[in-house]
Design a protein around this motif. Sequence first.
Motif, PDB file in Angstrom:
ATOM      1  N   LEU A  98       0.822  -1.216   0.000  1.00 48.33           N
ATOM      2  CA  LEU A  98       0.000   0.000   0.000  1.00 48.33           C
ATOM      3  C   LEU A  98       0.857   1.268   0.000  1.00 48.33           C
ATOM      4  O   LEU A  98       0.432   2.292  -0.523  1.00 48.33           O
ATOM      5  CB  LEU A  98      -0.961  -0.012   1.188  1.00 48.33           C
ATOM      6  N   GLU A  99       2.070   1.202   0.552  1.00 52.37           N
ATOM      7  CA  GLU A  99       2.966   2.375   0.564  1.00 52.37           C
ATOM      8  C   GLU A  99       3.402   2.750  -0.856  1.00 52.37           C
ATOM      9  O   GLU A  99       3.770   3.894  -1.107  1.00 52.37           O
ATOM     10  CB  GLU A  99       4.217   2.111   1.403  1.00 52.37           C
ATOM     11  N   ASP A 100       3.383   1.769  -1.773  1.00 55.62           N
ATOM     12  CA  ASP A 100       3.812   2.008  -3.155  1.00 55.62           C
ATOM     13  C   ASP A 100       2.667   2.472  -4.060  1.00 55.62           C
ATOM     14  O   ASP A 100       2.889   2.747  -5.232  1.00 55.62           O
ATOM     15  CB  ASP A 100       4.417   0.725  -3.749  1.00 55.62           C
ATOM     16  N   ILE A 101       1.467   2.541  -3.504  1.00 55.43           N
ATOM     17  CA  ILE A 101       0.274   2.875  -4.293  1.00 55.43           C
ATOM     18  C   ILE A 101      -0.119   4.327  -4.048  1.00 55.43           C
ATOM     19  O   ILE A 101      -0.277   4.758  -2.903  1.00 55.43           O
ATOM     20  CB  ILE A 101      -0.896   1.928  -3.949  1.00 55.43           C
ATOM     21  N   LYS A 102      -0.283   5.063  -5.154  1.00 53.53           N
ATOM     22  CA  LYS A 102      -0.715   6.461  -5.070  1.00 53.53           C
ATOM     23  C   LYS A 102      -2.234   6.543  -4.947  1.00 53.53           C
ATOM     24  O   LYS A 102      -2.765   7.306  -4.146  1.00 53.53           O
ATOM     25  CB  LYS A 102      -0.241   7.221  -6.313  1.00 53.53           C
ATOM     26  N   SER A 103      -2.944   5.776  -5.804  1.00 50.35           N
ATOM     27  CA  SER A 103      -4.409   5.797  -5.748  1.00 50.35           C
ATOM     28  C   SER A 103      -4.989   4.489  -6.281  1.00 50.35           C
ATOM     29  O   SER A 103      -4.343   3.765  -7.036  1.00 50.35           O
ATOM     30  CB  SER A 103      -4.973   6.971  -6.552  1.00 50.35           C
ATOM     31  N   ILE A 104      -6.218   4.244  -5.853  1.00 50.30           N
ATOM     32  CA  ILE A 104      -6.973   3.076  -6.292  1.00 50.30           C
ATOM     33  C   ILE A 104      -8.352   3.558  -6.730  1.00 50.30           C
ATOM     34  O   ILE A 104      -8.954   4.411  -6.072  1.00 50.30           O
ATOM     35  CB  ILE A 104      -7.172   2.065  -5.139  1.00 50.30           C
ATOM     36  N   GLN A 105      -8.823   2.991  -7.824  1.00 52.98           N
ATOM     37  CA  GLN A 105     -10.200   3.235  -8.244  1.00 52.98           C
ATOM     38  C   GLN A 105     -10.825   1.869  -8.521  1.00 52.98           C
ATOM     39  O   GLN A 105     -10.214   1.022  -9.179  1.00 52.98           O
ATOM     40  CB  GLN A 105     -10.273   4.103  -9.490  1.00 52.98           C
ATOM     41  N   ILE A 106     -12.025   1.672  -8.013  1.00 53.77           N
ATOM     42  CA  ILE A 106     -12.734   0.413  -8.227  1.00 53.77           C
ATOM     43  C   ILE A 106     -14.064   0.727  -8.900  1.00 53.77           C
ATOM     44  O   ILE A 106     -14.863   1.513  -8.381  1.00 53.77           O
ATOM     45  CB  ILE A 106     -12.974  -0.342  -6.901  1.00 53.77           C
ATOM     46  N   ILE A 107     -14.266   0.122 -10.059  1.00 52.24           N
ATOM     47  CA  ILE A 107     -15.510   0.292 -10.805  1.00 52.24           C
ATOM     48  C   ILE A 107     -16.256  -1.037 -10.723  1.00 52.24           C
ATOM     49  O   ILE A 107     -15.755  -2.052 -11.193  1.00 52.24           O
ATOM     50  CB  ILE A 107     -15.235   0.670 -12.269  1.00 52.24           C
ATOM     51  N   THR A 108     -17.408  -1.015 -10.083  1.00 52.07           N
ATOM     52  CA  THR A 108     -18.159  -2.262  -9.919  1.00 52.07           C
ATOM     53  C   THR A 108     -19.382  -2.276 -10.815  1.00 52.07           C
ATOM     54  O   THR A 108     -20.029  -1.258 -11.028  1.00 52.07           O
ATOM     55  CB  THR A 108     -18.601  -2.476  -8.455  1.00 52.07           C
ATOM     56  N   LEU A 135     -10.444  -2.914 -11.344  1.00 51.84           N
ATOM     57  CA  LEU A 135      -9.575  -2.285 -10.353  1.00 51.84           C
ATOM     58  C   LEU A 135      -8.494  -1.538 -11.122  1.00 51.84           C
ATOM     59  O   LEU A 135      -7.848  -2.113 -12.008  1.00 51.84           O
ATOM     60  CB  LEU A 135      -8.937  -3.349  -9.453  1.00 51.84           C
ATOM     61  N   ILE A 136      -8.319  -0.259 -10.796  1.00 53.76           N
ATOM     62  CA  ILE A 136      -7.270   0.548 -11.420  1.00 53.76           C
ATOM     63  C   ILE A 136      -6.355   1.051 -10.307  1.00 53.76           C
ATOM     64  O   ILE A 136      -6.797   1.780  -9.416  1.00 53.76           O
ATOM     65  CB  ILE A 136      -7.868   1.740 -12.210  1.00 53.76           C
TER      66      ILE A 136
END
Length: 185
Positions: A98-108, A135-136
């Motif tokens: 999670l420290e390496d992730i800038k953002s997450i977007q989930i389209i359901t 998941l992006i």
Amino acid sequence: MTKFKIYTESEKFVWTRKRILFGIALLSFVILAIKFYLIKNAEFINDSLAQILGFISVSAIFLGLINSFFPQELKGKLNGELIFDFSKIVINNDSYNLEDIKSIQIITGPFKGQLISSGMSAFSDRFSNGINNELIITLNTGKIIKCNFQIDHKRKIFQATNELKNYVDLGILSHENFAEISAKP
């Protein structure tokens, strides 16, 4: 930790029941139209070929109506796992802290078996196969990773609520996106 199946769309054309039935109906209608309009056969009604093609067309439409009561066929494969965890997200064998992730977007989208079309059309899919979920992930390096996954039952996405709340608290999943996911039936 919540697991989902990863969906990978085929790069090749996939012959589904719907496509086969539509192709048969279209081909027989085209042959009938050519025979009737271009050849202008006066004995069209009594012609055995025309009767056979008409029967094939009607049968394909009837089978298409029956097919609409089954879930969409996959045009790819379910292979691998997507895992939402409190410290990382795992896509197949690739783990992203999670420290390496800038953002997450989930389209359901709809879950497997959910009614997606209330219309009665011979060639429409009425029930979802649950794969229209994406998941992006945007990494701190700017790299974007996309992954389609299957929600196989109505409450499956809610099993990941604690992990998703953790992502919101860390600022990598927006409150709006979390609310969208939580509002799905």
